[in-house]
Every structure is written in C-alpha cells, then in structure tokens.
Design a protein around this motif. Structure first.
Motif, PDB file in Angstrom:
ATOM      1  N   HIS A  93       0.834  -1.206   0.000  1.00 45.15           N
ATOM      2  CA  HIS A  93       0.000   0.000   0.000  1.00 45.15           C
ATOM      3  C   HIS A  93       0.871   1.261   0.000  1.00 45.15           C
ATOM      4  O   HIS A  93       0.628   2.199  -0.770  1.00 45.15           O
ATOM      5  CB  HIS A  93      -0.920  -0.006   1.210  1.00 45.15           C
ATOM      6  CG  HIS A  93      -2.090   0.913   1.096  1.00 45.15           C
ATOM      7  ND1 HIS A  93      -2.082   2.075   0.384  1.00 45.15           N
ATOM      8  CD2 HIS A  93      -3.330   0.837   1.617  1.00 45.15           C
ATOM      9  CE1 HIS A  93      -3.237   2.679   0.478  1.00 45.15           C
ATOM     10  NE2 HIS A  93      -4.014   1.957   1.216  1.00 45.15           N
ATOM     11  N   ASP A  94       1.895   1.286   0.840  1.00 48.11           N
ATOM     12  CA  ASP A  94       2.784   2.452   0.901  1.00 48.11           C
ATOM     13  C   ASP A  94       3.517   2.661  -0.427  1.00 48.11           C
ATOM     14  O   ASP A  94       3.635   3.794  -0.913  1.00 48.11           O
ATOM     15  CB  ASP A  94       3.801   2.295   2.032  1.00 48.11           C
ATOM     16  CG  ASP A  94       3.162   2.356   3.408  1.00 48.11           C
ATOM     17  OD1 ASP A  94       1.997   2.783   3.538  1.00 48.11           O
ATOM     18  OD2 ASP A  94       3.838   1.947   4.382  1.00 48.11           O
ATOM     19  N   ALA A  95       4.022   1.566  -1.006  1.00 44.84           N
ATOM     20  CA  ALA A  95       4.732   1.662  -2.289  1.00 44.84           C
ATOM     21  C   ALA A  95       3.787   2.100  -3.406  1.00 44.84           C
ATOM     22  O   ALA A  95       4.176   2.861  -4.291  1.00 44.84           O
ATOM     23  CB  ALA A  95       5.386   0.327  -2.633  1.00 44.84           C
ATOM     24  N   LEU A  96       2.553   1.642  -3.343  1.00 45.00           N
ATOM     25  CA  LEU A  96       1.558   2.040  -4.339  1.00 45.00           C
ATOM     26  C   LEU A  96       1.259   3.532  -4.232  1.00 45.00           C
ATOM     27  O   LEU A  96       1.192   4.237  -5.248  1.00 45.00           O
ATOM     28  CB  LEU A  96       0.279   1.219  -4.177  1.00 45.00           C
ATOM     29  CG  LEU A  96      -0.858   1.542  -5.134  1.00 45.00           C
ATOM     30  CD1 LEU A  96      -0.448   1.340  -6.587  1.00 45.00           C
ATOM     31  CD2 LEU A  96      -2.085   0.682  -4.799  1.00 45.00           C
ATOM     32  N   GLU A  97       1.106   4.021  -3.023  1.00 43.31           N
ATOM     33  CA  GLU A  97       0.839   5.451  -2.834  1.00 43.31           C
ATOM     34  C   GLU A  97       2.001   6.297  -3.361  1.00 43.31           C
ATOM     35  O   GLU A  97       1.781   7.324  -4.004  1.00 43.31           O
ATOM     36  CB  GLU A  97       0.571   5.756  -1.357  1.00 43.31           C
ATOM     37  CG  GLU A  97      -0.751   5.200  -0.857  1.00 43.31           C
ATOM     38  CD  GLU A  97      -1.952   5.733  -1.618  1.00 43.31           C
ATOM     39  OE1 GLU A  97      -2.039   6.960  -1.843  1.00 43.31           O
ATOM     40  OE2 GLU A  97      -2.815   4.920  -1.991  1.00 43.31           O
ATOM     41  N   ALA A  98       3.224   5.863  -3.096  1.00 51.17           N
ATOM     42  CA  ALA A  98       4.396   6.599  -3.593  1.00 51.17           C
ATOM     43  C   ALA A  98       4.430   6.579  -5.122  1.00 51.17           C
ATOM     44  O   ALA A  98       4.709   7.599  -5.761  1.00 51.17           O
ATOM     45  CB  ALA A  98       5.672   6.002  -3.009  1.00 51.17           C
ATOM     46  N   ALA A  99       4.145   5.422  -5.705  1.00 53.55           N
ATOM     47  CA  ALA A  99       4.131   5.316  -7.167  1.00 53.55           C
ATOM     48  C   ALA A  99       3.040   6.193  -7.763  1.00 53.55           C
ATOM     49  O   ALA A  99       3.263   6.882  -8.761  1.00 53.55           O
ATOM     50  CB  ALA A  99       3.945   3.858  -7.593  1.00 53.55           C
ATOM     51  N   LEU A 100       1.865   6.195  -7.143  1.00 48.45           N
ATOM     52  CA  LEU A 100       0.766   7.019  -7.652  1.00 48.45           C
ATOM     53  C   LEU A 100       1.086   8.509  -7.580  1.00 48.45           C
ATOM     54  O   LEU A 100       0.703   9.275  -8.463  1.00 48.45           O
ATOM     55  CB  LEU A 100      -0.533   6.706  -6.910  1.00 48.45           C
ATOM     56  CG  LEU A 100      -1.198   5.390  -7.278  1.00 48.45           C
ATOM     57  CD1 LEU A 100      -2.328   5.065  -6.301  1.00 48.45           C
ATOM     58  CD2 LEU A 100      -1.706   5.417  -8.718  1.00 48.45           C
ATOM     59  N   ALA A 101       1.799   8.912  -6.535  1.00 48.25           N
ATOM     60  CA  ALA A 101       2.192  10.325  -6.428  1.00 48.25           C
ATOM     61  C   ALA A 101       3.152  10.681  -7.562  1.00 48.25           C
ATOM     62  O   ALA A 101       3.017  11.746  -8.188  1.00 48.25           O
ATOM     63  CB  ALA A 101       2.826  10.599  -5.068  1.00 48.25           C
ATOM     64  N   ASP A 102       4.109   9.805  -7.840  1.00 47.87           N
ATOM     65  CA  ASP A 102       5.030  10.062  -8.947  1.00 47.87           C
ATOM     66  C   ASP A 102       4.296  10.059 -10.282  1.00 47.87           C
ATOM     67  O   ASP A 102       4.561  10.889 -11.147  1.00 47.87           O
ATOM     68  CB  ASP A 102       6.153   9.018  -8.967  1.00 47.87           C
ATOM     69  CG  ASP A 102       7.340   9.414  -8.113  1.00 47.87           C
ATOM     70  OD1 ASP A 102       7.215  10.350  -7.292  1.00 47.87           O
ATOM     71  OD2 ASP A 102       8.402   8.769  -8.257  1.00 47.87           O
ATOM     72  N   VAL A 103       3.379   9.134 -10.443  1.00 43.48           N
ATOM     73  CA  VAL A 103       2.594   9.065 -11.688  1.00 43.48           C
ATOM     74  C   VAL A 103       1.800  10.355 -11.873  1.00 43.48           C
ATOM     75  O   VAL A 103       1.752  10.910 -12.975  1.00 43.48           O
ATOM     76  CB  VAL A 103       1.677   7.824 -11.697  1.00 43.48           C
ATOM     77  CG1 VAL A 103       0.602   7.927 -12.768  1.00 43.48           C
ATOM     78  CG2 VAL A 103       2.512   6.560 -11.889  1.00 43.48           C
ATOM     79  N   ALA A 104       1.203  10.855 -10.815  1.00 43.76           N
ATOM     80  CA  ALA A 104       0.431  12.103 -10.916  1.00 43.76           C
ATOM     81  C   ALA A 104       1.328  13.266 -11.335  1.00 43.76           C
ATOM     82  O   ALA A 104       0.946  14.073 -12.196  1.00 43.76           O
ATOM     83  CB  ALA A 104      -0.255  12.408  -9.586  1.00 43.76           C
ATOM     84  N   ALA A 105       2.519  13.352 -10.752  1.00 43.86           N
ATOM     85  CA  ALA A 105       3.446  14.438 -11.108  1.00 43.86           C
ATOM     86  C   ALA A 105       3.898  14.307 -12.564  1.00 43.86           C
ATOM     87  O   ALA A 105       3.959  15.303 -13.290  1.00 43.86           O
ATOM     88  CB  ALA A 105       4.652  14.426 -10.173  1.00 43.86           C
ATOM     89  N   TYR A 106       4.184  13.091 -12.985  1.00 47.61           N
ATOM     90  CA  TYR A 106       4.650  12.866 -14.359  1.00 47.61           C
ATOM     91  C   TYR A 106       3.530  13.155 -15.357  1.00 47.61           C
ATOM     92  O   TYR A 106       3.762  13.779 -16.392  1.00 47.61           O
ATOM     93  CB  TYR A 106       5.145  11.429 -14.494  1.00 47.61           C
ATOM     94  CG  TYR A 106       5.909  11.157 -15.762  1.00 47.61           C
ATOM     95  CD1 TYR A 106       7.271  11.405 -15.837  1.00 47.61           C
ATOM     96  CD2 TYR A 106       5.271  10.643 -16.888  1.00 47.61           C
ATOM     97  CE1 TYR A 106       7.986  11.151 -16.995  1.00 47.61           C
ATOM     98  CE2 TYR A 106       5.976  10.392 -18.052  1.00 47.61           C
ATOM     99  CZ  TYR A 106       7.326  10.642 -18.103  1.00 47.61           C
ATOM    100  OH  TYR A 106       8.028  10.393 -19.254  1.00 47.61           O
ATOM    101  N   ARG A 107       2.320  12.710 -15.049  1.00 44.87           N
ATOM    102  CA  ARG A 107       1.186  12.984 -15.938  1.00 44.87           C
ATOM    103  C   ARG A 107       0.927  14.477 -16.039  1.00 44.87           C
ATOM    104  O   ARG A 107       0.563  14.987 -17.104  1.00 44.87           O
ATOM    105  CB  ARG A 107      -0.072  12.252 -15.455  1.00 44.87           C
ATOM    106  CG  ARG A 107       0.011  10.747 -15.626  1.00 44.87           C
ATOM    107  CD  ARG A 107      -1.208  10.056 -15.088  1.00 44.87           C
ATOM    108  NE  ARG A 107      -2.286  10.137 -16.076  1.00 44.87           N
ATOM    109  CZ  ARG A 107      -3.531   9.754 -15.821  1.00 44.87           C
ATOM    110  NH1 ARG A 107      -3.870   9.311 -14.624  1.00 44.87           N
ATOM    111  NH2 ARG A 107      -4.450   9.846 -16.756  1.00 44.87           N
ATOM    112  N   HIS A 108       1.087  15.185 -14.942  1.00 45.05           N
ATOM    113  CA  HIS A 108       0.914  16.634 -14.958  1.00 45.05           C
ATOM    114  C   HIS A 108       1.933  17.272 -15.892  1.00 45.05           C
ATOM    115  O   HIS A 108       1.599  18.160 -16.691  1.00 45.05           O
ATOM    116  CB  HIS A 108       1.046  17.183 -13.541  1.00 45.05           C
ATOM    117  CG  HIS A 108       0.809  18.645 -13.451  1.00 45.05           C
ATOM    118  ND1 HIS A 108       1.828  19.554 -13.371  1.00 45.05           N
ATOM    119  CD2 HIS A 108      -0.344  19.365 -13.439  1.00 45.05           C
ATOM    120  CE1 HIS A 108       1.326  20.773 -13.311  1.00 45.05           C
ATOM    121  NE2 HIS A 108       0.014  20.692 -13.351  1.00 45.05           N
TER     122      HIS A 108
END
Length: 117
Positions: A93-108
C-alpha cells in the motif's frame, strides 16, 4: 505537481523505453495504471478473498511502468501466507501510494508539455 515532485518511486525511463518516448501512449499507460490501482487497492487486505490476485496484478502493472519498489513489495506479499501477509500488504500500500504520487506528477508534466505544442 511537477517533475520536481518526483520521489523516485517510479523509474520513468522504463515507461519511456516501452512507449518509444510517445507521450500519448505514455499517458494512456499511466492512466491504465491509475485505474488498476483504484480497482485493486481496496483488496490489499487478507480479509479480501482476492488479495493475492490484487498484489499479482499490481506487481505486473508496477513493473510495466518502472515502479520497482512496488513490484518488489508485491512479490513479497504474493509469496507470503495469510498470517504473515498483513505487514507486507501495508508495504504494498505504501509503495503504491508513492508510485501514484510520482505518476500524478509525471502525468501533470505530460499535460503541460502538450499545452506548449
């Protein structure tokens, strides 16, 4: 969010190699990853019958975009028995949240790049 917000949870060179640098395809893949995360993350609990399927799916999805820590956490959880899995699922769960945060920044950043064209 911006590229400066990336934590390193995702190595986007993996995605860029897979998509041959095509930003539109990269955006589509990242969107699918986010959808998979939303679909499977509620099952990251041993009380859910499909918890092992969830970590297996997230492992593959994470590997595909360069989220190595997520893939490794999923691999460990997938191999665990039900009694030892809960803390490993917390790691997922923690690794997923970190990955999702990076994905959001990259998509932005991809969105901003497309506006400049």
């Amino acid at each position: 969010m911006a590229l400066r917000d990336l934590s390193g949870a995702v190595d986007f060179t993996v995605l860029e190699a897979t998509t041959a640098g095509d930003d539109a395809v990269g955006e589509e893949v990242l969107g699918l990853f986010a959808q998979q995360a939303a679909l499977w993350s509620p099952m990251l609990d041993v009380r859910e019958e499909g918890w092992r399927d969830a970590v297996h799916t997230l492992r593959g999805a994470g590997s595909g975009i360069g989220a190595r820590a997520l893939a490794e956490a999923c691999q460990a959880a997938e191999a665990a028995d039900k009694t030892s899995a809960p803390p490993l699922l917390d790691r997922v769960h923690d690794a997923l949240e970190a990955a999702l945060a990076d994905v959001a920044a990259y998509r932005h950043a991809l969105m901003l790049k497309s506006l400049r064209r």
